[in-house]
Design an enzyme around this catalytic site. Structure first.
Site, PDB file in Angstrom:
ATOM      1  N   GLN A  39      49.183  40.340  16.414  1.00 54.82           N
ATOM      2  CA  GLN A  39      48.685  39.051  15.935  1.00 54.82           C
ATOM      3  C   GLN A  39      49.644  38.421  14.922  1.00 54.82           C
ATOM      4  OE1 GLN A  39      45.329  39.289  13.252  1.00 54.82           O
ATOM      5  NE2 GLN A  39      44.420  37.423  14.067  1.00 54.82           N
ATOM      6  N   SER A  88      48.835  35.334   9.590  1.00 55.93           N
ATOM      7  CA  SER A  88      49.175  35.184   8.171  1.00 55.93           C
ATOM      8  C   SER A  88      50.670  34.981   7.962  1.00 55.93           C
ATOM      9  CB  SER A  88      48.765  36.435   7.396  1.00 55.93           C
ATOM     10  OG  SER A  88      47.387  36.594   7.409  1.00 55.93           O
ATOM     11  N   GLU A 107      31.868  36.208  18.255  1.00 52.85           N
ATOM     12  CA  GLU A 107      30.855  37.187  17.881  1.00 52.85           C
ATOM     13  C   GLU A 107      31.366  38.611  18.118  1.00 52.85           C
ATOM     14  OE1 GLU A 107      28.194  40.103  18.577  1.00 52.85           O
ATOM     15  OE2 GLU A 107      28.293  38.837  20.365  1.00 52.85           O
ATOM     16  N   ASN A 151      36.679  39.181   1.673  1.00 54.55           N
ATOM     17  CA  ASN A 151      35.252  39.082   1.353  1.00 54.55           C
ATOM     18  C   ASN A 151      34.961  37.856   0.483  1.00 54.55           C
ATOM     19  OD1 ASN A 151      35.030  41.354   2.878  1.00 54.55           O
ATOM     20  ND2 ASN A 151      34.005  42.608   1.323  1.00 54.55           N
ATOM     21  N   GLU A 152      35.953  37.364  -0.233  1.00 51.21           N
ATOM     22  CA  GLU A 152      35.771  36.114  -0.979  1.00 51.21           C
ATOM     23  C   GLU A 152      35.588  34.945   0.000  1.00 51.21           C
ATOM     24  OE1 GLU A 152      38.079  38.378  -1.724  1.00 51.21           O
ATOM     25  OE2 GLU A 152      37.410  39.015  -3.713  1.00 51.21           O
TER      26      GLU A 152
END
Lengths: 398, 365, 398, 365
Positions: C126, C129, C244, C384-385
């Site tokens: 992938q 980023s 999902e 998680n932010e």
């Protein structure tokens, strides 16, 4: 590095202890110890005792009636007084208004007002928050419009603690409606007996009614009651908010409460053994005890820095957050310690002269109300969120 | 696998919610909950007519429900409305009676909601699991004589009957004591979170019969049902506190914007939302275990739920007040009463720590 | 309300268990169980075994080679595979690229690429980023400039997991430098063997090197490797991110790890008794066990909602946060369980064929590296932010 | 009351910080810490010349420091630099030796920093406080014979001498074992956080003398000093991790602004800052107790500090990595090595839970 107090400081501590032993009425310390409600007369009685000794306004300059203590002495006094379950000194006149007056007031204001704070003639309260402006204090709307030698004040203040007893209120009011938020605010002293002032109690979740709304309808205030310059009130308000408060961490009060908790945990039983031997309750207590021991030193470090001329900055916010977190943790442990007996609620039992049979262990009924009431600690006096903003702004600088 | 309530159970929940919203909105509830009787006889009667008590019992006891999920939906709705009517005693004493003495004449009235019963089992001293009760019953001329004290008995003043546990020579027995019995003292008081409870003292109270000689299984059933009910009630109250806080974040402005725009609060409300979903799962697990498991396996999952509700409840109550600020502490705002109820549920039938320890102990055995 | 699985689902579970019993090589499950490093060949071996049974791409439509499972079946499979310590299926081709291709790719792309994912011919990685764009993915800078039938790609990707094994990379690239941040991005497939592609490993704090930087210098990519429309890549990227994922909560893997932890706590000693009897360690374990039991049901509720047509929204962010928190809590408990024996670090011992004498209790040496490595769980895959932002945006709506 | 270090102690700290910054910056430290020797003999020698070892001992032992605050400043600086040189063994074994055998010839070289000693007391099985060691020493012809195993002994490979604890007929004794002794096996390995440790096995190792027949007091002194040292080291490492994170919040941009503009991160860094101040207070308390208290009172405060450093260390390490994001997990960034060291300090000499329990137990006695 030396954590020990000097012999002079230790001698001072003994002097404070002796004073508390001799002069603090047992009736008052019992009320504090058992979380019972103090009447106005109780609070005035303790103020008078302190004032008689010259210790009421312990951070005032000597020329205004302060005892000339160092910050270390003040910390020692606060700790000992709390440990002896002395009532707290009501701060609005002594610790909030007075420093502003001493720095920014006229000679006339100082000589008129300060002695009446000391001798108890005037009970002061605070008019800062409004329904629409809590953390965002600068958005306040109460207006003061100049009319000859008077301001005409209209608006509403809220969260005014003990306003029901007050003779006077110091207020932030908007004197220039066109100025930007923090400008155009003035610092005004208002006689509570003026026509147009109305006080309505706010009942809190524990049934307590020590905070109030204060309404102003066309209240006439002489311009002589303006402190400092018109439209410069924000400066004075900030000074008041950041004014170095030795006792912001409440170390003494937390230590006194923790000692009571520890004793209690040895008398209550859980699962057929002392609560203090329950490993999870013991761990909760030990974590708080350690946090408090650390906090005690953190507080002394800040006090020592202040004594050495260090400025209180982010430190005072840290002390406020950590101090209130510890205090709230202790109130939660009291509630938890009593188990089902935290539920019964007999408000009459908190009043003097109650003779009913107690329900459950001693003081059980005060634990839950005290826990709920003390949720205020992290909200009032600059919420802990605002304090975290301050710390981050001062240290990260963004 | 199906996470929807079956139609009739959902209908029951909807009916209950509508009724309580109409007849016991929070202002009315507060007047009653902090008033002299501590509950509303009218609301109690109305709910009786709706058959809410009957939903807590199986057909063998004369009800039309009684599964874990029936208990869950009823108490979740009671929690949403902060209802103070005496359903906990009905459930706990009724379920115990249904096991110990299914033929007893009192049972039908309890299941019909026409008679109020209190469950007088808890005592002032918190004992180890196996230790005997301090309340004793001895065989006397004409029946049994009871002596002892029961602590913080929910709505005991309102009850026509008390189901009392006591040690006897041959085990832990259950007795039905009428409210007016000689030697029985009921000292009522308000609860800090609304409703009333009482200290119950028995001094030579004589009753003719034992309901059960060995009441252990009936008491265990009552406690299991009570844990499930309190957990579900806590969940219902948390849902309302959560919704009120979301709404406050959307509407309350500071610094010119809704406070829900502040990221620190956004992240904290996200945690609250997530944890409330975990709390719901815990109650679902408990309801399922109540129906499909027994003994240690059931009790362990019930303790997991009560622990979860206690721990997450404290988070939700404290965060809801803190995010509301001062207004969240006022008597006038319903939220403060929700926060109190959520908090005090962790003081009833064992707190989060006690249930964590029970969960551990039951995992060993 | 019924938490029980249907008889058909229970039968399916038995079928999965039998398959794992028969087909999962002990050599592989032992490596997973002991947190040892899997080689490329190990991962390919497991893919091939799953593919032979038709279970590799278990969420693909049947026409492309999926088994036609319900979401409940998929959840059952994931749970059983994790509990049996099966290697995880490397997601980049099967679970990330493939859904995008199936929804947005051309028929030619589907028929060319999907079979090669299934049979293991192509290993995908992938390229999302970049060094300057982590949580703020839309700020990416890697450019693709059209030149006849090709794009010329220049730039750098980072955090490319297992890029060192990859034959192909799917990338987000900027095709319109003038467009606003999220527009002007395209979704491009690049052959890693193209001239100008360079892979450099990033060593992580545990010494592991499974993530990489990938550099592109004038790399020529045929326009046929564009997925969907030019400048619409953000749409596909979002689809991929919100696609999902039944297994995002990692319930099965956490359950398997927790079971190992519980067994371990019965064999280790602390203070002369089994670690499992230490009240504070037992409490830490019990809290995690309860959280996991709650999470298992939360996960099933989301799965059931997805099966019933409910859309995954804030739920998938909740599962991601809570799932990673639980997983990280378990890794912290493993580290904690070993006490001082978490410190020795013998990386050779994680490799196949190591015959040295173990230091300390079995698998002690893997605990700290695994704890440190798994800090990534709350950072990668949408920190998680970012997930908390999503939950708040979706539910509070501000 | 004075919270400044006295001038000479502050000078020592400054000197140490300058030296380590110049001679052992983190890249150089990493090469050495994860290399074959696990420490730099050159840095060790240089620090020896600066008298750092001597600062850990009082004048009666030939040093020029030795107070709790001396130990604090030295280990705080070692923590700031992630130094891996064998000071923990020097401190623990040296202090034990200074109590047990103040006249021993080895002591002078240890205090001078010219000889390396390891403290071989910890064993593979974690025992209850009062239980005997598994390592035994028996009287034999020509001295004592030692059998047993010692676990995760810091820098044992580098040591010329090992101070070994063993049970004897008349108590827990201490023995000095030279590195080359027959029957002694030292199996060294890397630590995950840098430096090296070893499993030490003794099979019929014969030494002529006991250093101390009753070593209990010396071992207690070593452990107290070790707890203080590790706590101070953790504090130093936390300070650097905190500073690095503040700097990252100021400079790293996402969504066009420095990430320190995001309120959720602002509130979290505020908590980190506040807790690091609490950690510093805990270490100050420990240093003070080391000097001014003894026995249970001293040990209780040392446990409070070690608990605090463990708990706050986990917060600081996890938050520092999380706020850095992926880059915080890379080997290349010094922060990741700080996070590892901070974390692993909670695995040495008892973790936060063990010290919480010891704090509780010592409060009862």
């Amino acid at each position: 590095m030396d954590l020990r107090f000097t012999p002079e400081e230790e001698a001072f501590r003994e002097e404070v202890r002796a004073f508390l032993r001799d002069k603090l009425p047992r009736r008052l310390s019992d009320k504090v110890r058992h979380d019972h409600t103090l009447s106005k007369a109780d609070m005035e009685e303790w103020h008078a005792i302190l004032n008689a000794r010259g210790w009421l306004a312990n951070h005032w300059p000597v020329e205004h009636g302060g005892p000339g203590w160092s910050v270390v002495q003040r910390a020692i006094f606060e700790e000992e007084a709390a440990r002896a379950h002395a009532p707290r000194v009501i701060p609005f006149g002594v610790s909030m208004l007075a420093p502003v007056l001493i720095k920014y007031g006229t000679e006339e204001q100082k000589s008129r007002i300060l002695p009446r704070i000391l001798d108890g003639s005037d009970w002061w309260c605070q008019g800062y928050s409004e329904p629409g402006s809590g953390s965002d204090l600068a958005s306040l709307k109460t207006s003061a419009v100049r009319d000859g030698d008077h301001y005409i004040v209209n608006g509403q203040k809220t969260w005014t603690t003990l306003g029901q007893y007050a003779d006077w209120i110091f207020c932030l009011v908007r004197t220039d409606p066109k100025a930007k938020a923090q400008e155009g605010i003035s610092f005004l002293l208002i006689d509570m007996k003026s026509p147009g002032v109305e006080v309505r109690p706010i009942v809190l979740l524990d049934g307590d009614a020590e905070v109030n709304e204060v309404f102003f309808t066309d209240v006439r205030v002489p311009v002589g009651n303006l402190v400092g310059e018109e439209n410069k009130g924000w400066t004075y308000a900030k000074y008041l908010l950041t004014y170095e408060r030795t006792n912001i961490a409440g170390v003494g009060a937390s230590a006194a409460a923790f000692d009571r908790l520890k004793a209690l945990a040895n008398t209550l039983t859980r699962g057929g053994r002392p609560l203090a031997d329950d490993p999870l309750f013991a761990a909760r207590m030990a974590r708080v005890e350690i946090e408090l021991a650390n906090m005690t030193t953190t507080n002394l470090r800040v006090v020592a820095a202040a004594a050495g001329g260090g400025a209180p900055g982010a430190e005072s916010s840290m002390l406020k957050i950590k101090g209130t977190e510890i205090r709230q943790a202790i109130t939660a442990l009291f509630r938890r310690a009593y188990g089902p007996y935290a539920q019964p609620f007999i408000p009459e039992a908190f009043e003097e002269g109650y003779n009913g049979e107690p329900v459950g262990p001693e003081d059980a009924g005060a634990a839950a109300p005290s826990y709920f009431n003390n949720r205020k600690l992290s909200i009032f006096g600059g919420s802990n969120e605002v304090q975290r903003n301050i710390i981050s702004k001062m240290i990260v600088g963004l | 696998m199906d996470f929807h309530h079956y139609d009739d159970r959902q209908m029951l929940a909807d009916t209950l919610r509508r009724y309580l919203a109409a007849e016991a909105p929070v202002e009315a509830r507060n007047r009653v909950a902090y008033g002299d009787t501590g509950y509303s006889p009218a609301v109690w009667a109305g709910l009786g007519e709706l058959g809410i008590a009957g939903a807590l019992f199986g057909e063998d006891a004369g009800g039309f429900g009684g599964s874990g999920f029936d208990i869950m939906v009823v108490f979740e709705e009671l929690g949403r409305a902060l209802a103070v009517e005496p359903f906990l005693g009905t459930l706990m004493a009724g379920r115990a009676l249904a096991i110990a003495a299914p033929e007893h004449a009192a049972l039908a009235e309890i299941v019909a909601g026409t008679s109020i019963i209190a469950f007088a089992h808890q005592e002032p001293q918190d004992r180890a699991a196996g230790d005997p009760l301090a309340t004793r019953a001895t065989k006397v001329e004409g029946g049994w004589s009871l002596d002892g004290a029961k602590a913080v008995v929910a709505q005991a003043e309102a009850a026509a009957l008390l189901l009392v546990s006591a040690e006897t020579e041959d085990g832990r027995s259950l007795f039905l004591v009428p409210a007016g019995a000689k030697g029985l003292t009921i000292r009522g008081y308000a609860n800090v979170d609304g409703g009333r409870s009482a200290e119950v003292t028995l001094r030579g109270v004589v009753v003719a019969d034992r309901v059960a000689a060995d009441g252990a299984a009936a008491i265990a059933e009552a406690e299991a049902a009570g844990l499930l009910a309190l957990s579900a009630e806590g969940l219902g109250a948390m849902e309302v506190a959560k919704e009120a806080t979301i709404e406050y974040l959307r509407t309350r402005k500071q610094f010119g914007v809704p406070i829900g725009k502040f990221q620190a609060l956004q992240h904290r409300i996200a945690t609250v939302l997530m944890e409330v979903e975990q709390a719901r799962s815990a109650v679902i697990n408990a309801a399922d275990a109540f129906d499909n498991k027994s003994g240690t396996a059931r009790d362990r999952i019930l303790s997991a739920a009560k622990h979860t509700i206690g721990a997450i409840g404290q988070l939700v109550a404290e965060e809801a007040i803190q995010m509301h600020g001062g207004i969240g502490m006022t008597w006038e705002l319903p939220l403060s009463h929700y926060a109190k109820r959520i908090t005090m549920i962790d003081q009833q039938l064992g707190d989060q720590d006690q249930h964590l320890q029970r969960f551990i102990a039951l995992g060993r055995s």
